[in-house]
Design a protein around this motif. Structure first.
Motif, PDB file in Angstrom:
ATOM      1  N   ARG A  28       7.805  32.052 -34.922  1.00 12.98           N
ATOM      2  CA  ARG A  28       6.550  32.098 -34.144  1.00 12.98           C
ATOM      3  C   ARG A  28       6.126  31.030 -33.343  1.00 12.98           C
ATOM      4  O   ARG A  28       5.844  30.812 -32.178  1.00 12.98           O
ATOM      5  CB  ARG A  28       5.556  32.689 -34.686  1.00 12.98           C
ATOM      6  N   GLU A  29       6.300  29.745 -34.168  1.00 13.44           N
ATOM      7  CA  GLU A  29       5.893  28.436 -33.611  1.00 13.44           C
ATOM      8  C   GLU A  29       6.762  27.926 -32.404  1.00 13.44           C
ATOM      9  O   GLU A  29       6.389  27.303 -31.425  1.00 13.44           O
ATOM     10  CB  GLU A  29       5.928  27.302 -34.753  1.00 13.44           C
ATOM     11  N   ALA A  32       5.846  29.926 -29.422  1.00 16.89           N
ATOM     12  CA  ALA A  32       4.200  29.566 -29.008  1.00 16.89           C
ATOM     13  C   ALA A  32       4.611  28.093 -28.160  1.00 16.89           C
ATOM     14  O   ALA A  32       3.950  27.889 -27.392  1.00 16.89           O
ATOM     15  CB  ALA A  32       3.453  29.336 -30.161  1.00 16.89           C
ATOM     16  N   TYR A  35       4.911  27.785 -24.467  1.00 11.46           N
ATOM     17  CA  TYR A  35       3.713  27.983 -23.747  1.00 11.46           C
ATOM     18  C   TYR A  35       2.728  26.888 -24.007  1.00 11.46           C
ATOM     19  O   TYR A  35       1.577  27.050 -23.566  1.00 11.46           O
ATOM     20  CB  TYR A  35       3.378  29.281 -23.847  1.00 11.46           C
ATOM     21  N   ASP A  36       3.047  25.857 -24.499  1.00  7.61           N
ATOM     22  CA  ASP A  36       2.008  24.779 -24.905  1.00  7.61           C
ATOM     23  C   ASP A  36       1.442  24.117 -23.337  1.00  7.61           C
ATOM     24  O   ASP A  36       0.573  23.342 -23.616  1.00  7.61           O
ATOM     25  CB  ASP A  36       2.651  23.686 -25.524  1.00  7.61           C
ATOM     26  N   ARG A  43      -2.788  30.254 -24.389  1.00  9.17           N
ATOM     27  CA  ARG A  43      -2.158  29.794 -25.680  1.00  9.17           C
ATOM     28  C   ARG A  43      -2.176  30.689 -26.822  1.00  9.17           C
ATOM     29  O   ARG A  43      -1.692  30.822 -27.650  1.00  9.17           O
ATOM     30  CB  ARG A  43      -2.321  28.232 -25.850  1.00  9.17           C
ATOM     31  N   ARG A  44      -3.724  30.648 -27.129  1.00  9.49           N
ATOM     32  CA  ARG A  44      -4.258  31.533 -28.214  1.00  9.49           C
ATOM     33  C   ARG A  44      -3.841  33.049 -28.126  1.00  9.49           C
ATOM     34  O   ARG A  44      -3.576  33.568 -28.953  1.00  9.49           O
ATOM     35  CB  ARG A  44      -5.830  31.495 -28.090  1.00  9.49           C
ATOM     36  N   VAL A  46      -1.112  34.225 -26.657  1.00 12.99           N
ATOM     37  CA  VAL A  46       0.360  34.173 -26.767  1.00 12.99           C
ATOM     38  C   VAL A  46       0.587  34.227 -28.444  1.00 12.99           C
ATOM     39  O   VAL A  46       1.403  35.040 -29.107  1.00 12.99           O
ATOM     40  CB  VAL A  46       1.102  32.918 -26.274  1.00 12.99           C
ATOM     41  N   ARG A  47      -0.072  33.234 -29.306  1.00 12.08           N
ATOM     42  CA  ARG A  47      -0.124  33.180 -30.536  1.00 12.08           C
ATOM     43  C   ARG A  47      -0.631  34.266 -31.261  1.00 12.08           C
ATOM     44  O   ARG A  47       0.102  34.943 -32.358  1.00 12.08           O
ATOM     45  CB  ARG A  47      -0.858  31.864 -30.972  1.00 12.08           C
TER      46      ARG A  47
END
Length: 230
Positions: A28-29, A32, A35-36, A43-44, A46-47
């Motif tokens: 997951r990280e 994510a 898309y930093d 970003r939120r 996506v997470r």
């Protein structure tokens, strides 16, 4: 009532990330991180999406993120590029990530006692390489990755080997694993380190890790027996 492992007609099907290896959070990280460069609200989003959508092929996740969250179209070449970047980022870390507590001991104890399969949304050629390099191949009767999706993959597995759905238990950590089991009429045991945040319906048998899997399977078997499932 007999022990779950004393009946050779019983079958176990394991997910991989988050069930055998402690790699679900790692993946997951890695998703994510791709898309930093996006604004914080995206970003939120996506997470949040990745937290809800474990157990799906990476192409499916990338298409959803690109189209539904970022609002941009992505052709197959773009999706393939994202998949290759993701694979390069996680490959070495997956090889070093620890196993879920109790997983290797469980597989060692029950190897050869009944059919045990691995079913993952990871691309099959990649999955087989990881399993081989982690010296896990001998614990499974078959290692199955994507494509197809897990619903289809589990159904094909049952048909290919002539296993009865009512004697088969899927062990997974995501709602998509539960959906695959429900769609095919098999049993299900959920693995969730945080029961308060479980993605499963309240009546699903769960365990914190694989140290508790024998007890969870015994609980599932009692429930199945009382409801007449066979």
């Amino acid at each position: 009532m007999s022990d779950f492992f004393s009946d050779p007609d019983n079958v176990l099907v394991f997910d991989f990330d988050g069930v055998i290896l402690d790699s679900a959070h790692l993946k997951r990280e890695a998703f994510a991180a791709l898309y930093d460069d996006q604004p914080q609200p995206l970003r939120r989003a996506v997470r949040a999406y990745l937290g809800r959508r474990g157990g799906q092929p990476r192409e499916v996740k990338f298409r959803h993120i690109e189209a539904q969250i970022l609002g941009r179209q992505a052709d197959e070449a773009s999706i393939d590029t994202l998949c290759r970047r993701f694979k390069a980022d996680v490959e070495q870390r997956i090889l070093a990530t620890p196993a879920i507590p109790g997983a290797l001991a469980f597989l060692d104890r029950h190897r050869g006692r009944l059919p045990i399969y691995l079913l993952s949304a990871t691309p099959e050629h990649e999955l087989r390489e990881i399993v081989a390099r982690r010296d896990l191949a001998g614990h499974f009767d078959e290692v199955i990755g994507s494509p197809p999706d897990k619903v289809t993959g589990l159904g094909q597995l049952l048909n290919r080997h002539g296993h009865r759905a009512g004697r088969t238990v899927m062990v997974g950590d995501s709602y998509n694993d539960y959906r695959a089991a429900s769609s095919n009429g098999t049993g299900f045991v959920g693995v969730t380190a945080d029961p308060a945040a479980s993605p499963f319906p309240a009546d699903v048998t769960t365990t914190l890790d694989l140290h508790g899997l024998e007890a969870a399977l015994a609980s599932w078997q009692r429930q199945a027996s009382s409801s007449g499932v066979s």
